[in-house]
Design a protein around this motif. Structure first.
Motif, PDB file in Angstrom:
ATOM      1  N   SER A 181       0.724  -1.232  -0.271  1.00 53.91           N
ATOM      2  CA  SER A 181      -0.141   0.036   0.070  1.00 53.91           C
ATOM      3  C   SER A 181       0.697   1.227   0.023  1.00 53.91           C
ATOM      4  CB  SER A 181      -0.922  -0.133   1.214  1.00 53.91           C
ATOM      5  OG  SER A 181      -0.257   0.078   2.514  1.00 53.91           O
ATOM      6  N   LYS A 182       2.250   1.047   0.301  1.00 58.50           N
ATOM      7  CA  LYS A 182       3.063   2.476   0.516  1.00 58.50           C
ATOM      8  C   LYS A 182       3.407   2.781  -1.144  1.00 58.50           C
ATOM      9  CE  LYS A 182       5.159   1.103   4.833  1.00 58.50           C
ATOM     10  NZ  LYS A 182       6.552   0.625   5.436  1.00 58.50           N
ATOM     11  N   THR A 183       3.287   1.841  -2.039  1.00 58.45           N
ATOM     12  CA  THR A 183       3.523   2.306  -3.308  1.00 58.45           C
ATOM     13  C   THR A 183       2.402   2.006  -4.387  1.00 58.45           C
ATOM     14  OG1 THR A 183       4.625  -0.003  -3.955  1.00 58.45           O
ATOM     15  CG2 THR A 183       5.902   1.832  -2.924  1.00 58.45           C
ATOM     16  N   LEU A 184       1.466   1.196  -4.165  1.00 57.97           N
ATOM     17  CA  LEU A 184       0.466   1.040  -5.094  1.00 57.97           C
ATOM     18  C   LEU A 184      -0.832   1.097  -4.385  1.00 57.97           C
ATOM     19  CD1 LEU A 184       2.253  -2.173  -6.577  1.00 57.97           C
ATOM     20  CD2 LEU A 184       1.637  -0.113  -7.716  1.00 57.97           C
ATOM     21  N   PRO A 185      -2.042   1.430  -4.944  1.00 59.29           N
ATOM     22  CA  PRO A 185      -3.422   1.294  -4.456  1.00 59.29           C
ATOM     23  C   PRO A 185      -3.817  -0.204  -4.296  1.00 59.29           C
ATOM     24  CG  PRO A 185      -3.398   1.925  -6.716  1.00 59.29           C
ATOM     25  CD  PRO A 185      -1.999   1.611  -6.357  1.00 59.29           C
ATOM     26  N   VAL A 186      -4.285  -0.586  -3.244  1.00 60.62           N
ATOM     27  CA  VAL A 186      -4.557  -1.753  -2.896  1.00 60.62           C
ATOM     28  C   VAL A 186      -6.029  -1.929  -2.234  1.00 60.62           C
ATOM     29  CG1 VAL A 186      -2.366  -2.878  -2.830  1.00 60.62           C
ATOM     30  CG2 VAL A 186      -3.277  -1.850  -0.757  1.00 60.62           C
ATOM     31  N   HIS A 187      -6.384  -3.027  -2.045  1.00 59.10           N
ATOM     32  CA  HIS A 187      -7.811  -3.130  -1.092  1.00 59.10           C
ATOM     33  C   HIS A 187      -8.061  -4.709  -0.980  1.00 59.10           C
ATOM     34  CE1 HIS A 187     -10.070  -3.279  -4.742  1.00 59.10           C
ATOM     35  NE2 HIS A 187     -10.806  -4.122  -4.396  1.00 59.10           N
ATOM     36  N   THR A 190      -9.655 -12.563   1.465  1.00 55.15           N
ATOM     37  CA  THR A 190      -8.463 -12.878   1.771  1.00 55.15           C
ATOM     38  C   THR A 190      -7.632 -12.558   0.585  1.00 55.15           C
ATOM     39  OG1 THR A 190      -8.418 -15.171   1.374  1.00 55.15           O
ATOM     40  CG2 THR A 190      -8.979 -14.607   3.631  1.00 55.15           C
ATOM     41  N   VAL A 191      -8.095 -11.953  -0.479  1.00 54.83           N
ATOM     42  CA  VAL A 191      -7.320 -11.696  -1.720  1.00 54.83           C
ATOM     43  C   VAL A 191      -6.987 -10.258  -1.550  1.00 54.83           C
ATOM     44  CG1 VAL A 191      -7.069 -11.765  -4.386  1.00 54.83           C
ATOM     45  CG2 VAL A 191      -8.054 -13.591  -2.900  1.00 54.83           C
ATOM     46  N   ILE A 192      -5.832  -9.897  -1.714  1.00 54.47           N
ATOM     47  CA  ILE A 192      -5.055  -8.345  -2.230  1.00 54.47           C
ATOM     48  C   ILE A 192      -5.372  -7.962  -3.450  1.00 54.47           C
ATOM     49  CG2 ILE A 192      -3.112  -6.949  -2.020  1.00 54.47           C
ATOM     50  CD1 ILE A 192      -1.903  -8.956   0.071  1.00 54.47           C
ATOM     51  N   VAL A 193      -5.951  -7.010  -3.703  1.00 53.76           N
ATOM     52  CA  VAL A 193      -6.359  -6.543  -5.201  1.00 53.76           C
ATOM     53  C   VAL A 193      -5.525  -5.193  -5.420  1.00 53.76           C
ATOM     54  CG1 VAL A 193      -8.173  -5.693  -6.821  1.00 53.76           C
ATOM     55  CG2 VAL A 193      -8.860  -7.432  -5.059  1.00 53.76           C
ATOM     56  N   VAL A 194      -4.742  -5.442  -6.264  1.00 43.61           N
ATOM     57  CA  VAL A 194      -3.959  -4.008  -6.512  1.00 43.61           C
ATOM     58  C   VAL A 194      -4.256  -3.442  -7.928  1.00 43.61           C
ATOM     59  CG1 VAL A 194      -1.590  -3.538  -6.787  1.00 43.61           C
ATOM     60  CG2 VAL A 194      -2.124  -5.628  -5.486  1.00 43.61           C
ATOM     61  N   LEU A 234       2.848 -14.991  -2.866  1.00 41.19           N
ATOM     62  CA  LEU A 234       4.277 -15.163  -3.557  1.00 41.19           C
ATOM     63  C   LEU A 234       3.889 -14.799  -4.895  1.00 41.19           C
ATOM     64  CD1 LEU A 234       5.092 -18.692  -2.322  1.00 41.19           C
ATOM     65  CD2 LEU A 234       6.085 -16.701  -1.354  1.00 41.19           C
ATOM     66  N   PRO A 235       4.924 -14.237  -5.431  1.00 39.69           N
ATOM     67  CA  PRO A 235       5.072 -13.929  -7.052  1.00 39.69           C
ATOM     68  C   PRO A 235       4.208 -14.416  -7.903  1.00 39.69           C
ATOM     69  CG  PRO A 235       7.183 -13.202  -6.113  1.00 39.69           C
ATOM     70  CD  PRO A 235       6.364 -14.063  -5.185  1.00 39.69           C
ATOM     71  N   GLU A 236       4.374 -16.035  -7.877  1.00 40.34           N
ATOM     72  CA  GLU A 236       3.428 -16.877  -8.658  1.00 40.34           C
ATOM     73  C   GLU A 236       2.089 -16.872  -8.313  1.00 40.34           C
ATOM     74  OE1 GLU A 236       5.992 -19.671  -5.587  1.00 40.34           O
ATOM     75  OE2 GLU A 236       6.227 -17.634  -6.674  1.00 40.34           O
ATOM     76  N   ASN A 237       1.669 -16.248  -7.145  1.00 38.50           N
ATOM     77  CA  ASN A 237       0.096 -16.152  -6.847  1.00 38.50           C
ATOM     78  C   ASN A 237      -0.389 -14.900  -7.412  1.00 38.50           C
ATOM     79  OD1 ASN A 237       1.547 -17.405  -3.845  1.00 38.50           O
ATOM     80  ND2 ASN A 237       0.264 -18.548  -5.017  1.00 38.50           N
ATOM     81  N   VAL A 238       0.173 -14.224  -8.192  1.00 36.27           N
ATOM     82  CA  VAL A 238      -0.243 -12.957  -8.757  1.00 36.27           C
ATOM     83  C   VAL A 238      -0.923 -13.284  -9.968  1.00 36.27           C
ATOM     84  CG1 VAL A 238       0.476 -10.662  -9.764  1.00 36.27           C
ATOM     85  CG2 VAL A 238       1.590 -11.472  -7.642  1.00 36.27           C
ATOM     86  N   SER A 239      -2.038 -12.709 -10.227  1.00 40.59           N
ATOM     87  CA  SER A 239      -2.869 -13.037 -11.344  1.00 40.59           C
ATOM     88  C   SER A 239      -3.743 -11.885 -11.915  1.00 40.59           C
ATOM     89  CB  SER A 239      -3.912 -14.205 -11.282  1.00 40.59           C
ATOM     90  OG  SER A 239      -4.876 -13.783 -10.173  1.00 40.59           O
ATOM     91  N   GLY A 240      -4.001 -11.843 -13.016  1.00 37.42           N
ATOM     92  CA  GLY A 240      -4.966 -10.863 -13.717  1.00 37.42           C
ATOM     93  C   GLY A 240      -4.434  -9.504 -13.880  1.00 37.42           C
ATOM     94  N   GLY A 241      -4.908  -8.727 -14.506  1.00 29.98           N
ATOM     95  CA  GLY A 241      -4.291  -7.478 -15.000  1.00 29.98           C
ATOM     96  C   GLY A 241      -3.867  -7.462 -16.173  1.00 29.98           C
ATOM     97  N   THR A 242      -3.297  -6.339 -16.773  1.00 30.30           N
ATOM     98  CA  THR A 242      -2.419  -6.291 -18.039  1.00 30.30           C
ATOM     99  C   THR A 242      -1.084  -6.992 -17.753  1.00 30.30           C
ATOM    100  OG1 THR A 242      -1.527  -4.310 -17.597  1.00 30.30           O
ATOM    101  CG2 THR A 242      -3.503  -4.254 -18.689  1.00 30.30           C
ATOM    102  N   PRO A 243      -0.435  -7.384 -18.683  1.00 28.62           N
ATOM    103  CA  PRO A 243       0.915  -7.997 -18.627  1.00 28.62           C
ATOM    104  C   PRO A 243       1.867  -7.096 -17.802  1.00 28.62           C
ATOM    105  CG  PRO A 243       0.256  -8.645 -20.502  1.00 28.62           C
ATOM    106  CD  PRO A 243      -0.835  -7.511 -20.070  1.00 28.62           C
TER     107      PRO A 243
END
Length: 209
Positions: free
Chosen positions: A152-158, A162-166, A177-186
């Motif tokens: 949240s210090k560098t990106l808008p999140v909510h 239990t999922v962090i939406v950025v 973990l990085p491998e648990n990141v999904s969705g959004g533009t590349p």
């Protein structure tokens, strides 16, 4: 001190008092509510022990704004000085000295409290409290909350359960973990992965041993 001593606790009296946790206060009594045993004091001088606010039934209203009613004109008003107002349980007063009797500290013919301003401050505080509450994850680990706070210090999140939406498009699922990141533009997905990886390494570096 239980209850009051008549004249000493009358409205307008100026007292020098010490609380049971070491606060030293000189102030004028604005009101005394006998059923609740609470004093409303206009603080003139105070040496406050910060720890007292953790233990005493004590509320500090640090900037009540009074207006000079005699200077009020239609559509405008002249602001008077801000006053520190404190609500204090009388039984937390260790001892006090009666100093003098002064005039009515809130003469309704001369001043009034800016209730609209106070209400606006209250509403702003409630909105801020709601925003802060939304930042607290429900049913997540302390590590997950730390990751959320770091992101949240560098990106808008909510949170979405239990999922962090950025940035409203990228989702980070447990165990975050990085491998648990999904969705959004590349581009957005890749950015979140990099920030997440950086923040996780920084958090791990803080853990001793």
């Amino acid at each position: 001190m239980e209850g009051g001593n008549g004249e000493e606790l009358a409205v307008g009296c100026v007292l020098s008092l010490r609380t049971t946790l070491g606060d030293e206060i000189e102030g004028q009594i604005i009101a005394y509510d006998r059923p609740s045993n609470i004093l409303v004091i206009h603080i003139l001088l105070a040496l406050v022990n910060p720890m007292s606010l953790l233990f005493l039934f004590d509320v500090s209203l640090s900037s009540i704004l009074f207006f000079d009613r005699s200077a009020t004109q239609e559509g405008s008003s002249k602001a008077g000085p801000r006053r520190n107002i404190r609500l204090l349980k009388a039984n937390y007063i260790q001892d006090f000295t009666y100093l003098r009797k002064a005039g009515d500290p809130i003469d309704p013919n001369k001043c009034y409290i800016d209730l609209a301003g106070l209400q606006a401050r209250e509403e702003a505080s409630m909105r801020q409290a709601e925003i802060e509450a939304e930042r607290i994850g429900v049913g997540v680990t302390s590590e997950a909350q730390s990751i959320f706070d770091a992101l949240s210090k560098t990106l808008p999140v909510h949170w979405d359960k239990t999922v962090i939406v950025v940035m409203n498009e990228v989702r980070v699922s447990s165990p975050y973990l990085p491998e648990n990141v999904s969705g959004g533009t590349p581009a957005a997905n890749d950015r979140v992965k990099k920030v997440l990886d950086f923040e996780r390494k920084r958090l791990q570096a803080r853990v001793p041993g």
